[in-house]
Scaffold this active site. Sequence first.
Site, PDB file in Angstrom:
ATOM      1  N   HIS A 104       0.801  -1.224   0.000  1.00  0.00           N
ATOM      2  CA  HIS A 104       0.000   0.000   0.000  1.00  0.00           C
ATOM      3  C   HIS A 104       0.837   1.279   0.000  1.00  0.00           C
ATOM      4  O   HIS A 104       0.379   2.321  -0.467  1.00  0.00           O
ATOM      5  CB  HIS A 104      -0.956   0.002   1.208  1.00  0.00           C
ATOM      6  CG  HIS A 104      -0.304   0.331   2.506  1.00  0.00           C
ATOM      7  ND1 HIS A 104       0.542  -0.552   3.162  1.00  0.00           N
ATOM      8  CD2 HIS A 104      -0.348   1.450   3.279  1.00  0.00           C
ATOM      9  CE1 HIS A 104       0.964   0.017   4.274  1.00  0.00           C
ATOM     10  NE2 HIS A 104       0.446   1.231   4.376  1.00  0.00           N
ATOM     11  N   ASP A 105       2.068   1.231   0.503  1.00  0.00           N
ATOM     12  CA  ASP A 105       2.903   2.437   0.591  1.00  0.00           C
ATOM     13  C   ASP A 105       4.112   2.399  -0.334  1.00  0.00           C
ATOM     14  O   ASP A 105       5.038   3.197  -0.165  1.00  0.00           O
ATOM     15  CB  ASP A 105       3.390   2.629   2.033  1.00  0.00           C
ATOM     16  CG  ASP A 105       2.427   3.459   2.866  1.00  0.00           C
ATOM     17  OD1 ASP A 105       1.488   4.036   2.290  1.00  0.00           O
ATOM     18  OD2 ASP A 105       2.611   3.518   4.098  1.00  0.00           O
ATOM     19  N   HIS A 131       1.321   9.771  -3.646  1.00  0.00           N
ATOM     20  CA  HIS A 131       2.021   8.495  -3.465  1.00  0.00           C
ATOM     21  C   HIS A 131       1.100   7.322  -3.753  1.00  0.00           C
ATOM     22  O   HIS A 131       1.567   6.244  -4.145  1.00  0.00           O
ATOM     23  CB  HIS A 131       2.617   8.406  -2.057  1.00  0.00           C
ATOM     24  CG  HIS A 131       1.631   8.126  -0.979  1.00  0.00           C
ATOM     25  ND1 HIS A 131       0.946   9.115  -0.297  1.00  0.00           N
ATOM     26  CD2 HIS A 131       1.177   6.950  -0.452  1.00  0.00           C
ATOM     27  CE1 HIS A 131       0.152   8.573   0.596  1.00  0.00           C
ATOM     28  NE2 HIS A 131       0.271   7.259   0.528  1.00  0.00           N
ATOM     29  N   VAL A 193      -6.498  -0.966   8.869  1.00  0.00           N
ATOM     30  CA  VAL A 193      -5.336  -1.562   9.527  1.00  0.00           C
ATOM     31  C   VAL A 193      -4.066  -0.749   9.303  1.00  0.00           C
ATOM     32  O   VAL A 193      -3.093  -0.893  10.056  1.00  0.00           O
ATOM     33  CB  VAL A 193      -5.130  -3.035   9.096  1.00  0.00           C
ATOM     34  CG1 VAL A 193      -6.302  -3.888   9.523  1.00  0.00           C
ATOM     35  CG2 VAL A 193      -4.883  -3.153   7.595  1.00  0.00           C
ATOM     36  N   PHE A 196      -4.138   1.269  12.330  1.00  0.00           N
ATOM     37  CA  PHE A 196      -3.872   0.394  13.484  1.00  0.00           C
ATOM     38  C   PHE A 196      -2.371   0.225  13.674  1.00  0.00           C
ATOM     39  O   PHE A 196      -1.853   0.303  14.786  1.00  0.00           O
ATOM     40  CB  PHE A 196      -4.507  -0.985  13.288  1.00  0.00           C
ATOM     41  CG  PHE A 196      -6.012  -1.009  13.317  1.00  0.00           C
ATOM     42  CD1 PHE A 196      -6.750   0.141  13.550  1.00  0.00           C
ATOM     43  CD2 PHE A 196      -6.697  -2.198  13.105  1.00  0.00           C
ATOM     44  CE1 PHE A 196      -8.146   0.113  13.575  1.00  0.00           C
ATOM     45  CE2 PHE A 196      -8.084  -2.242  13.131  1.00  0.00           C
ATOM     46  CZ  PHE A 196      -8.806  -1.081  13.365  1.00  0.00           C
ATOM     47  N   TYR A 198       0.378   2.047  12.256  1.00  0.00           N
ATOM     48  CA  TYR A 198       1.284   3.175  12.494  1.00  0.00           C
ATOM     49  C   TYR A 198       0.982   3.897  13.803  1.00  0.00           C
ATOM     50  O   TYR A 198       1.898   4.470  14.413  1.00  0.00           O
ATOM     51  CB  TYR A 198       1.356   4.123  11.299  1.00  0.00           C
ATOM     52  CG  TYR A 198       0.206   5.077  11.063  1.00  0.00           C
ATOM     53  CD1 TYR A 198      -0.062   6.143  11.927  1.00  0.00           C
ATOM     54  CD2 TYR A 198      -0.584   4.971   9.912  1.00  0.00           C
ATOM     55  CE1 TYR A 198      -1.075   7.040  11.674  1.00  0.00           C
ATOM     56  CE2 TYR A 198      -1.612   5.864   9.651  1.00  0.00           C
ATOM     57  CZ  TYR A 198      -1.855   6.906  10.538  1.00  0.00           C
ATOM     58  OH  TYR A 198      -2.872   7.801  10.283  1.00  0.00           O
ATOM     59  N   ARG A 245      -4.506   9.378  16.945  1.00  0.00           N
ATOM     60  CA  ARG A 245      -3.891   9.829  15.686  1.00  0.00           C
ATOM     61  C   ARG A 245      -3.642  11.330  15.732  1.00  0.00           C
ATOM     62  O   ARG A 245      -2.552  11.810  15.376  1.00  0.00           O
ATOM     63  CB  ARG A 245      -4.798   9.470  14.510  1.00  0.00           C
ATOM     64  CG  ARG A 245      -4.325   9.987  13.156  1.00  0.00           C
ATOM     65  CD  ARG A 245      -5.343   9.663  12.076  1.00  0.00           C
ATOM     66  NE  ARG A 245      -4.967  10.225  10.787  1.00  0.00           N
ATOM     67  CZ  ARG A 245      -5.260  11.478  10.404  1.00  0.00           C
ATOM     68  NH1 ARG A 245      -5.907  12.288  11.239  1.00  0.00           N
ATOM     69  NH2 ARG A 245      -4.886  11.903   9.214  1.00  0.00           N
TER      70      ARG A 245
END
Length: 457
Positions: A104-105, A131, A193, A196, A198, A245
């Site tokens: 995903h990153d 990104h 997630v 969740f 990070y 967060r």
Amino acid sequence: MVPQLDPTIGSSPQLSPELDPMAESRCGYVTLNNLVSYLGKKKREAIGVTHLVYPGAVHSRFEHSLGVYWLAGAAIQKLKQNQGLELGIDNFDIQTVKLAGLLHDVGHGPFSHLFEREFLPRVVSGCKWSHEQMSLKMVDHIVDEHHIDVDFEMIKKVKEMIVASSELTLPKGTREKHFLYDIVANGRNGIDVDKFDYIVRDSRACGLGCNFEFQRLMETMRVLDDEICYRAKEYLTVHKLFYTRADLYRTIYTHPKVKAIELMVVDALLKANDFLEISSSIEDPSDYWKLDDSIIKTIEIAPNQELKESRDLILRIRRRNLYQFCNEYTVPKENLEHFKDVTPQDIVCSQKNGGAILKEEDVAVSNVRIDLARGRHNPLESINFFKDYESKEKFPIPDNRISHLLPACYQDMIVRVYSKKPELVGAISEAFENFQLKTYGIKAQVHETPEKKKRRL
């Protein structure tokens, strides 16, 4: 106390075979060895330059990706355990969701979000690059470059899941099993997630307490009407997710010294861009994959005269001769809706006659937006809950039925001003105060800039 988590969440992941994608010879139809090897080569800190202020924050984007991979697998396995026959979850779905978590990153640039939010807009006019969009190109590049035998439909769904929370997301009606797209990057309500991992990982690495327990949400989630919903009694757990967060953003990610270093890194990259053509790599994955945090070391050791200004800035960071934080204020609540970013020009134009003459290049401004992931809106408004496990109905929880201790406003905008030269702190602080008086009719800052800082040379 931070709950005991899986081995991928910590400062250094120790993966057991059942958690390690390298130990799986096949992930559906995808050989993972090349993927993990590729991700592991990238030197990208998960939270940019934060480790220069919080030394424990040295975990990489690779470690975070492994954590999201594991949590994505745990989440869909939990849904299969509870509702597998009803939802038709099969092995293809499980492997697709896990692969989306792993990749995903993969499109992130150097220094986390700094590259796309602070650097690129300054060098690429009208830049729409993200990104997430680059992740799609990188997935295709990795598959093609390593000749990975992969099911086309799986990769298509992986890419859709990666951008599910971005502007590139597909219309809801075009997806099957829409609830699968809520797991890795949840565009519907922001519970996924990725957060969740990070939130707990970064809190632990920086020594920040974390009382958010994602396990409670994983245990109680159910799919109703093709959407992942949560038990109503867990609404405060959900709020803790978004509050923690926001606390990370305020305390860690946008710490005044972290932002000072970010501003200096951006200036160093801007001054080096013409010579190194850093921004030219953003369209071609075969060039982009080579770009990581080591670009700073490349600049630092290069002998070229064209990079001298950039080298000097990096040397200042190494010697802790940072841009000096002058002061900050929180934008009044009634002005949030029509707020426009403050610029160095705004500060310079607010200087009164007399004293040092300021130039725009002497001033740096950081406009910091902190919210609960839904802008100015309550995140609980977009989340559906259910009463108990026998219930087949989902419902939102309106504001007037939520604890009155929760906030009535869901966004802060903080304006910070820095002096690039220590001797100008006093003049810039005064101009900043004048700007506040001119804009709001009051000094919105909490206190005056300390006299000791103003006299520093």
